[in-house]
Design a protein around this motif. Structure first.
Motif, PDB file in Angstrom:
ATOM      1  N   PRO A  68       0.808  -1.231   0.000  1.00 58.57           N
ATOM      2  CA  PRO A  68       0.000   0.000   0.000  1.00 58.57           C
ATOM      3  C   PRO A  68       0.838   1.277   0.000  1.00 58.57           C
ATOM      4  N   ALA A  69       1.900   1.304   0.800  1.00 61.60           N
ATOM      5  CA  ALA A  69       2.748   2.502   0.825  1.00 61.60           C
ATOM      6  C   ALA A  69       3.460   2.686  -0.509  1.00 61.60           C
ATOM      7  N   ALA A  70       3.919   1.596  -1.111  1.00 59.12           N
ATOM      8  CA  ALA A  70       4.590   1.682  -2.412  1.00 59.12           C
ATOM      9  C   ALA A  70       3.614   2.135  -3.498  1.00 59.12           C
ATOM     10  N   TRP A  71       2.382   1.647  -3.455  1.00 65.27           N
ATOM     11  CA  TRP A  71       1.367   2.048  -4.447  1.00 65.27           C
ATOM     12  C   TRP A  71       1.087   3.544  -4.327  1.00 65.27           C
ATOM     13  N   PHE A  72       0.914   4.030  -3.097  1.00 69.80           N
ATOM     14  CA  PHE A  72       0.633   5.448  -2.897  1.00 69.80           C
ATOM     15  C   PHE A  72       1.804   6.297  -3.380  1.00 69.80           C
ATOM     16  N   GLY A  73       3.018   5.919  -3.014  1.00 69.48           N
ATOM     17  CA  GLY A  73       4.187   6.687  -3.428  1.00 69.48           C
ATOM     18  C   GLY A  73       4.395   6.676  -4.931  1.00 69.48           C
ATOM     19  N   ALA A  74       4.259   5.509  -5.548  1.00 68.61           N
ATOM     20  CA  ALA A  74       4.447   5.414  -6.996  1.00 68.61           C
ATOM     21  C   ALA A  74       3.360   6.189  -7.738  1.00 68.61           C
ATOM     22  N   THR A  75       2.142   6.115  -7.271  1.00 68.13           N
ATOM     23  CA  THR A  75       1.054   6.855  -7.912  1.00 68.13           C
ATOM     24  C   THR A  75       1.274   8.355  -7.786  1.00 68.13           C
ATOM     25  N   PHE A  76       1.680   8.783  -6.613  1.00 69.77           N
ATOM     26  CA  PHE A  76       1.915  10.213  -6.398  1.00 69.77           C
ATOM     27  C   PHE A  76       3.052  10.712  -7.264  1.00 69.77           C
ATOM     28  N   TRP A  77       4.084   9.897  -7.457  1.00 68.39           N
ATOM     29  CA  TRP A  77       5.246  10.310  -8.231  1.00 68.39           C
ATOM     30  C   TRP A  77       5.001  10.232  -9.737  1.00 68.39           C
ATOM     31  N   LEU A  78       4.293   9.197 -10.197  1.00 67.52           N
ATOM     32  CA  LEU A  78       4.140   8.973 -11.636  1.00 67.52           C
ATOM     33  C   LEU A  78       3.000   9.774 -12.260  1.00 67.52           C
ATOM     34  N   THR A  79       2.081  10.287 -11.467  1.00 68.62           N
ATOM     35  CA  THR A  79       0.949  11.043 -12.016  1.00 68.62           C
ATOM     36  C   THR A  79       1.003  12.490 -11.542  1.00 68.62           C
ATOM     37  N   ARG A  80       2.150  13.132 -11.720  1.00 66.81           N
ATOM     38  CA  ARG A  80       2.320  14.510 -11.263  1.00 66.81           C
ATOM     39  C   ARG A  80       1.441  15.496 -12.022  1.00 66.81           C
ATOM     40  N   THR A  81       1.209  15.254 -13.303  1.00 65.86           N
ATOM     41  CA  THR A  81       0.503  16.257 -14.100  1.00 65.86           C
ATOM     42  C   THR A  81      -0.992  16.018 -14.216  1.00 65.86           C
ATOM     43  N   GLY A  82      -1.486  14.847 -13.863  1.00 65.11           N
ATOM     44  CA  GLY A  82      -2.906  14.560 -14.022  1.00 65.11           C
ATOM     45  C   GLY A  82      -3.598  14.237 -12.708  1.00 65.11           C
ATOM     46  N   PRO A  83      -4.257  15.230 -12.086  1.00 67.18           N
ATOM     47  CA  PRO A  83      -4.915  14.954 -10.804  1.00 67.18           C
ATOM     48  C   PRO A  83      -6.066  13.957 -10.924  1.00 67.18           C
ATOM     49  N   ARG A  84      -6.760  13.959 -12.046  1.00 63.67           N
ATOM     50  CA  ARG A  84      -7.858  12.987 -12.202  1.00 63.67           C
ATOM     51  C   ARG A  84      -7.306  11.574 -12.319  1.00 63.67           C
ATOM     52  N   ALA A  85      -6.236  11.406 -13.076  1.00 63.41           N
ATOM     53  CA  ALA A  85      -5.615  10.086 -13.204  1.00 63.41           C
ATOM     54  C   ALA A  85      -5.062   9.636 -11.858  1.00 63.41           C
ATOM     55  N   ARG A  86      -4.489  10.560 -11.097  1.00 64.71           N
ATOM     56  CA  ARG A  86      -3.948  10.222  -9.779  1.00 64.71           C
ATOM     57  C   ARG A  86      -5.057   9.701  -8.871  1.00 64.71           C
ATOM     58  N   LEU A  87      -6.187  10.398  -8.836  1.00 63.34           N
ATOM     59  CA  LEU A  87      -7.286   9.956  -7.969  1.00 63.34           C
ATOM     60  C   LEU A  87      -7.865   8.631  -8.439  1.00 63.34           C
ATOM     61  N   ALA A  88      -7.939   8.421  -9.757  1.00 62.67           N
ATOM     62  CA  ALA A  88      -8.468   7.158 -10.276  1.00 62.67           C
ATOM     63  C   ALA A  88      -7.554   5.990  -9.919  1.00 62.67           C
ATOM     64  N   VAL A  89      -6.249   6.172 -10.045  1.00 59.28           N
ATOM     65  CA  VAL A  89      -5.315   5.091  -9.727  1.00 59.28           C
ATOM     66  C   VAL A  89      -5.301   4.839  -8.227  1.00 59.28           C
TER      67      VAL A  89
END
Length: 168
Positions: free
Chosen positions: A126-147
């Motif tokens: 869970p911590a790795a998923w949150f960190g990777a999602t936060f880092w890899l979706t810097r420009t798309g807030p909608r994509a970040r929330l969906a992931v």
């Protein structure tokens, strides 16, 4: 009352120090100070004489354009990130408690190591998923929330939920 005494209550010692005066010499006493404009994001500067750019300049220009177009996160996005961060923290704790109840059924050393490694990776997921999602979706807030929402569904700590009586 003394007018000098009234003015003393509205000032600090050292207010008349000339080195602490703000503004420029051209400003008039009645004009309001205008705050400075926000600085421009850094742009690619021309290389010094005799130097050439080795990489693609289009990538540098695209990066500069992306930085100019980036907008800060809105209130909803910040609140949603906080909620998702709390959920992922609870998932990490749930996985830790859930795997602590599991006995290692394997007898050989390699099997025991791999089983333990899998359990600890489940705790870190869970911590790795949150960190990777936060880092890899810097420009798309909608994509970040969906992931992040997808991760909430996929990473539920089932050993904790099942042993706690949530699922019969």
């Amino acid at each position: 009352m003394n007018s000098q005494r009234d003015e003393d209550a509205l000032g600090w010692a050292g207010d008349d120090d000339p080195t602490l005066q703000s503004g420029t010499a051209e400003s008039t006493p009645g004009s309001a100070d205008v705050p400075p404009a926000a600085p421009e994001p850094p742009t690619a500067a021309e290389p010094p004489a005799g130097w050439t750019v080795a990489g693609p300049t289009a990538a540098v220009e695209a990066d500069n354009e992306r930085r100019r177009a980036a907008t800060p996160m809105g209130s909803f996005t910040l609140i949603a990130l906080g909620v998702f961060g709390g959920i992922y923290l609870l998932y990490t704790i749930g996985w830790f408690i859930g795997i602590s109840r599991i006995d290692n059924p394997l007898s050989d050393a390699v099997g025991q190591f791999m089983f333990s490694l899998g359990l600890w990776l489940a705790v870190a997921a869970p911590a790795a998923w949150f960190g990777a999602t936060f880092w890899l979706t810097r420009t798309g807030p909608r994509a970040r929330l969906a992931v992040l929402l997808l991760g909430v569904l996929l990473l539920a700590p089932l050993p904790f939920i099942i042993n706690a009586g949530g699922i019969s």
